[in-house]
Design a protein around this motif. Structure first.
Motif, PDB file in Angstrom:
ATOM      1  N   GLY A  20       5.312   1.374  -4.224  1.00  0.00           N
ATOM      2  CA  GLY A  20       4.479   1.895  -5.298  1.00  0.00           C
ATOM      3  C   GLY A  20       3.037   1.439  -5.178  1.00  0.00           C
ATOM      4  N   LEU A  21       2.844   0.193  -4.721  1.00  0.00           N
ATOM      5  CA  LEU A  21       1.490  -0.313  -4.525  1.00  0.00           C
ATOM      6  C   LEU A  21       0.753   0.508  -3.476  1.00  0.00           C
ATOM      7  N   ARG A  22       1.443   0.904  -2.417  1.00  0.00           N
ATOM      8  CA  ARG A  22       0.817   1.759  -1.405  1.00  0.00           C
ATOM      9  C   ARG A  22       0.299   3.058  -2.027  1.00  0.00           C
ATOM     10  N   GLY A  23       1.148   3.684  -2.841  1.00  0.00           N
ATOM     11  CA  GLY A  23       0.728   4.919  -3.482  1.00  0.00           C
ATOM     12  C   GLY A  23      -0.460   4.729  -4.394  1.00  0.00           C
ATOM     13  N   LEU A  24      -0.459   3.619  -5.130  1.00  0.00           N
ATOM     14  CA  LEU A  24      -1.561   3.323  -6.048  1.00  0.00           C
ATOM     15  C   LEU A  24      -2.845   3.040  -5.286  1.00  0.00           C
ATOM     16  N   LEU A  25      -2.748   2.275  -4.200  1.00  0.00           N
ATOM     17  CA  LEU A  25      -3.927   1.940  -3.404  1.00  0.00           C
ATOM     18  C   LEU A  25      -4.508   3.181  -2.725  1.00  0.00           C
TER      19      LEU A  25
END
Length: 390
Positions: A20-25
């Motif tokens: 999820g962090l990848r998508g947010l970044l």
């Protein structure tokens, strides 16, 4: 361990919050580049700092350091097989996006020459002019994904060339070539590994002025620390005992987080906040709402989906932004209000980027990632070789 047990162990080590962090970044980087094109700069106060794309990229590097180290530490294969997996993971999408950037080169020139991009246009035009002058040399360097090693005094835009977001990708590729040996050294003698890391960091620091003047700006000492932060975070995550109500672990955990947030720069603060979400349950028994809420957001189906195609999004969005702005300029030639331009770009770039990213992810990225997996089934790793899975 048989293949089924190996796959089960790998799944247990999967951290969905990082997906999820990848998508947010990736969404953050897209937003930051839209603002950059529209005239909002890093010097515009807190607005420019919070939405600066470079901060998201630095966090990406820390995340990469964690994830790649975890993969290397948890599953064995040869260095060659590890690099082949990284190759098929990165290069097909990279080549496609580079080809699209070259095809749309004239669009980039027209957009940068437009008075609509009065702030960012001249800077971007300088890059495009240099790339056009040394077209073949840049193309040859980009084909190796090691363009960050080009001498800066001759090729100041070596790490950006046709597609600026690739500057971090070339650093990632160099990191992949080195980190398997570091992880192997840590496994065999962690004291020697710490000494090697300290010596290397000191050498990079002492050579800082020379590197800044002669080597491309992507090869910067700060980027080394970003990857090392991710590597160190993995071993903290691995070694931290899962005994809740452990007073010593709790004190050490919160003291580290508090001191880091107070003393370190913004990218490290973001990373520490993420590690709080990931590690909180290891040192506390009861869930905390302020921790569980962002955890649920990162684990949401939307961010998980965006995270899976974040690599494609990261490379493709720059091209989409330029094409969208080109269309806007053709439709509204005299547009000069940067807020209106940014709004039009946001409502157009995001849907187009994710639609095309999803298609490339499904049709190119996933099939290419499966190629080395079939090779790996026929290979028996040698104990003396570097252990390095993906």
């Amino acid at each position: 361990m048989n293949p089924i047990e190996n796959e089960t162990a790998r799944r247990k080590q999967f951290i969905p919050e990082f997906e999820g962090l990848r998508g947010l970044l990736a969404a953050w980087v897209v937003f930051g580049h839209i603002l950059l094109f529209c005239g909002f700069t890093y010097q515009d106060g807190w607005f420019g700092i919070v939405f600066s794309p470079i901060l998201g990229v630095y966090t990406f590097m820390m995340l990469s350091g964690f994830v790649i180290t975890a993969a290397l530490d948890q599953r064995a294969s040869t260095w060659l097989h590890f690099m082949s997996r990284r190759f098929w993971r990165l290069f097909p999408v990279y080549v496609l996006c580079m080809a699209l950037a070259i095809i749309s080169f004239n669009v980039s020139v027209n957009v940068s020459a437009s008075p609509t991009l009065a702030t960012f246009g001249p800077t971007n035009m300088t890059r495009l002019a240099d790339v056009d002058q040394h077209f073949c040399l840049y193309l040859a360097a980009d084909s190796t994904l090691l363009q960050c090693l080009m001498p800066r005094y001759c090729f100041p835009y070596g790490s950006e060339s046709f597609l600026p977001p690739t500057w971090s990708l070339t650093i990632e590729w160099l990191f992949y070539m080195v980190v398997p040996f570091l992880v192997l050294l840590i496994k065999r003698n962690w004291l020697m590994a710490i000494g090697a890391i300290c010596s290397f960091t000191l050498a990079i620091y002492l050579l800082g002025p020379f590197l800044t003047e002669n080597v491309n700006q992507a090869f910067h000492v700060g980027n080394v620390f970003h990857f090392l932060t991710g590597i160190g975070s993995y071993y903290v995550w691995k070694k931290l005992p899962e005994t809740r109500r452990c007073f010593r672990s709790t004190i050490l955990f919160w003291a580290t987080i508090a001191s880091g947030i107070a003393l370190l720069h913004l990218p490290y603060k973001i990373w520490l906040a993420t590690m709080v979400i990931v590690l909180y349950r290891r040192v506390h028994q009861r869930p905390m709402y302020l921790i569980e809420l962002p955890r649920k957001i990162l684990n949401s189906a939307l961010l998980q989906s965006l995270g899976r195609m974040s690599y494609v999004t990261y490379l493709l969005h720059w091209i989409v932004i330029e094409i969208v702005i080109y269309c806007i300029i053709q439709l509204v030639p005299g547009l000069s209000d940067r807020l209106i331009l940014a709004t039009l770009c946001i409502v157009t770039v995001y849907p187009l980027t994710y639609i095309f990213s999803h298609g490339i992810h499904r049709c190119i990225e996933i099939p290419m990632m499966k190629i080395p997996k079939h090779w790996g089934k026929k290979r028996v790793p040698l104990k003396e070789q570097v252990t390095a899975p993906t």
